[in-house]
Design a protein around this motif. Structure first.
Motif, PDB file in Angstrom:
ATOM      1  N   LEU A 193       0.835  -1.201   0.000  1.00 52.36           N
ATOM      2  CA  LEU A 193       0.000   0.000   0.000  1.00 52.36           C
ATOM      3  C   LEU A 193       0.870   1.252   0.000  1.00 52.36           C
ATOM      4  CD1 LEU A 193      -2.772  -0.944   2.625  1.00 52.36           C
ATOM      5  CD2 LEU A 193      -2.855  -1.188   0.134  1.00 52.36           C
ATOM      6  N   GLU A 196       1.355   5.914   4.938  1.00 51.34           N
ATOM      7  CA  GLU A 196       0.268   6.203   5.866  1.00 51.34           C
ATOM      8  C   GLU A 196      -0.303   7.602   5.697  1.00 51.34           C
ATOM      9  OE1 GLU A 196       1.595   5.333   9.784  1.00 51.34           O
ATOM     10  OE2 GLU A 196       1.609   3.157   9.470  1.00 51.34           O
ATOM     11  N   ALA A 201      -4.624   4.636   1.182  1.00 49.56           N
ATOM     12  CA  ALA A 201      -4.154   3.618   2.127  1.00 49.56           C
ATOM     13  C   ALA A 201      -4.927   3.710   3.435  1.00 49.56           C
ATOM     14  CB  ALA A 201      -2.658   3.790   2.379  1.00 49.56           C
ATOM     15  N   SER A 202      -5.183   4.930   3.899  1.00 45.19           N
ATOM     16  CA  SER A 202      -5.961   5.128   5.119  1.00 45.19           C
ATOM     17  C   SER A 202      -7.386   4.623   4.937  1.00 45.19           C
ATOM     18  CB  SER A 202      -5.965   6.609   5.500  1.00 45.19           C
ATOM     19  OG  SER A 202      -6.791   6.853   6.609  1.00 45.19           O
ATOM     20  N   THR A 205      -7.414   0.690   4.828  1.00 43.36           N
ATOM     21  CA  THR A 205      -7.182   0.144   6.169  1.00 43.36           C
ATOM     22  C   THR A 205      -8.407   0.325   7.054  1.00 43.36           C
ATOM     23  OG1 THR A 205      -4.818   0.657   5.954  1.00 43.36           O
ATOM     24  CG2 THR A 205      -5.659   0.220   8.169  1.00 43.36           C
ATOM     25  N   ARG A 206      -9.023   1.511   6.986  1.00 43.62           N
ATOM     26  CA  ARG A 206     -10.211   1.779   7.799  1.00 43.62           C
ATOM     27  C   ARG A 206     -11.387   0.892   7.369  1.00 43.62           C
ATOM     28  NH1 ARG A 206     -10.322   6.691   6.947  1.00 43.62           N
ATOM     29  NH2 ARG A 206     -11.980   6.842   5.379  1.00 43.62           N
ATOM     30  N   GLY A 209     -10.938  -2.574   8.727  1.00 42.10           N
ATOM     31  CA  GLY A 209     -11.178  -2.598  10.161  1.00 42.10           C
ATOM     32  C   GLY A 209     -12.647  -2.513  10.510  1.00 42.10           C
ATOM     33  N   SER A 214      -8.589  -7.847   8.730  1.00 36.86           N
ATOM     34  CA  SER A 214      -7.245  -7.312   8.944  1.00 36.86           C
ATOM     35  C   SER A 214      -6.416  -7.571   7.689  1.00 36.86           C
ATOM     36  CB  SER A 214      -6.591  -7.987  10.149  1.00 36.86           C
ATOM     37  OG  SER A 214      -5.285  -7.490  10.355  1.00 36.86           O
ATOM     38  N   PRO A 215      -6.108  -6.542   6.906  1.00 39.96           N
ATOM     39  CA  PRO A 215      -5.358  -6.753   5.661  1.00 39.96           C
ATOM     40  C   PRO A 215      -3.923  -7.205   5.930  1.00 39.96           C
ATOM     41  CG  PRO A 215      -5.533  -4.419   6.141  1.00 39.96           C
ATOM     42  CD  PRO A 215      -6.397  -5.120   7.147  1.00 39.96           C
ATOM     43  N   ILE A 217      -0.646  -6.497   5.153  1.00 39.58           N
ATOM     44  CA  ILE A 217       0.173  -5.445   4.537  1.00 39.58           C
ATOM     45  C   ILE A 217       1.630  -5.863   4.582  1.00 39.58           C
ATOM     46  CG2 ILE A 217       0.831  -3.020   4.617  1.00 39.58           C
ATOM     47  CD1 ILE A 217      -1.853  -2.435   5.960  1.00 39.58           C
ATOM     48  N   ARG A 220       4.576  -0.641   2.896  1.00 39.54           N
ATOM     49  CA  ARG A 220       3.992   0.668   2.560  1.00 39.54           C
ATOM     50  C   ARG A 220       5.089   1.484   1.872  1.00 39.54           C
ATOM     51  NH1 ARG A 220      -0.801   2.087   5.144  1.00 39.54           N
ATOM     52  NH2 ARG A 220      -1.453   0.706   6.859  1.00 39.54           N
TER      53      ARG A 220
END
Length: 271
Positions: A193, A196, A201-202, A205-206, A209, A214-215, A217, A220
């Motif tokens: 990804l 941050e 990416a955010s 991830t969100r 969640g 849970s990815p 990763i 990054r």
């Protein structure tokens, strides 16, 4: 001798009074007394007669006042000239995320340069989240960002369009033959990804969640070349905007169901 000392000396002569000069200059009276003392020591001459009615320039003080006005006038002229040069050759500091540097920035820059050839644009690469902060800190003049909603009132903005989120994967991956996929389909796939400070990416991830996932990763990075190499080697896959990576013999792009199109904006500090 410093320009500030000459300016203080000029104002003291204007009022013949340290108290009133200090009020105009917004400095303390002892500071002005020190300036007079320093100038008298430097030139080895008395500059004022200390009389009951105030400070009166001596003959030497009158000469210094005349020369000080010339020097200060020239300094003001130089400052104005240099500021004019800056305004004649302005620079816009533009923040752009890696993906939008590929999608939008080249066309935007060409169109802007054609209309304003005298204005130089300096591009600084940061994620959308970092760009917002840098704008508010005054370290950028404008920025390209992606966002889930209209920017808040602290920013002026222009919407530039919508971008679809796609899944990029190796042609040799088991998911590559699918006509489309859902985020749930990639829980066990190693992902590379963006950093941050990236909106996408955010967002990914969100989303995972919020849906109890849970990815995986693996890495990054803001380097699209690194992302491409990891995909083509079937080491990882990624979520990026449509058209960011060109499909090749070893890389395919799949539509994603469940992710809405993402608005892209040009923003600037409203203040």
């Amino acid at each position: 001798m410093k320009l500030k000392q000459l300016e203080y000396f000029r104002v003291i002569c204007k009022y013949s009074n340290i108290t009133r000069a200090a009020e105009e200059l917004h400095v303390s009276q002892p500071s002005l007394s020190s300036v007079i003392r320093e100038l008298e020591e430097e030139f080895q001459v008395p500059l004022f007669h200390r009389l009951s009615k105030g400070l009166v320039p001596t003959e030497q003080g009158k000469v210094l006042l005349e020369e000080a006005k010339l020097v200060l006038g020239q300094a003001e002229h130089l400052t104005a000239r240099m500021q004019a040069l800056v305004s004649e050759n302005p620079v816009i500091r533009l923040g752009t995320p890696p993906m939008m540097a590929t999608l939008i920035f080249p066309r935007l820059l060409r169109a802007f340069s054609a209309r304003h050839p005298d204005i130089r644009v300096e591009m600084m690469e940061h994620g959308s989240l970092a760009n917002r902060s840098l704008l508010l800190e005054g370290r950028l003049d404008a920025a390209l960002i992606s966002a889930a909603a209209t920017p808040p009132a602290t920013f002026g903005y222009r919407e530039l369009g919508l971008a679809d989120i796609c899944f990029y994967v190796s042609r040799h991956h088991a998911l590559a033959a699918r006509p489309f996929l859902c985020p749930e389909d990639v829980q066990d796939t190693p992902l590379v990804l963006l950093g941050e400070d990236s909106f996408l990416a955010s967002f990914v991830t969100r989303y995972f969640g919020e849906h109890g996932m849970s990815p995986r990763i693996l890495l990054r990075t803001s380097q699209l070349a690194t992302i491409r190499r990891l995909i083509e080697s079937n080491t990882a896959a990624t979520f990026l905007f449509d058209q960011v990576l060109e499909e090749t013999g070893d890389l395919v792009k799949l539509p994603v169901r469940g992710f809405p199109p993402v608005p892209m904006f040009l923003i600037w500090n409203a203040g």
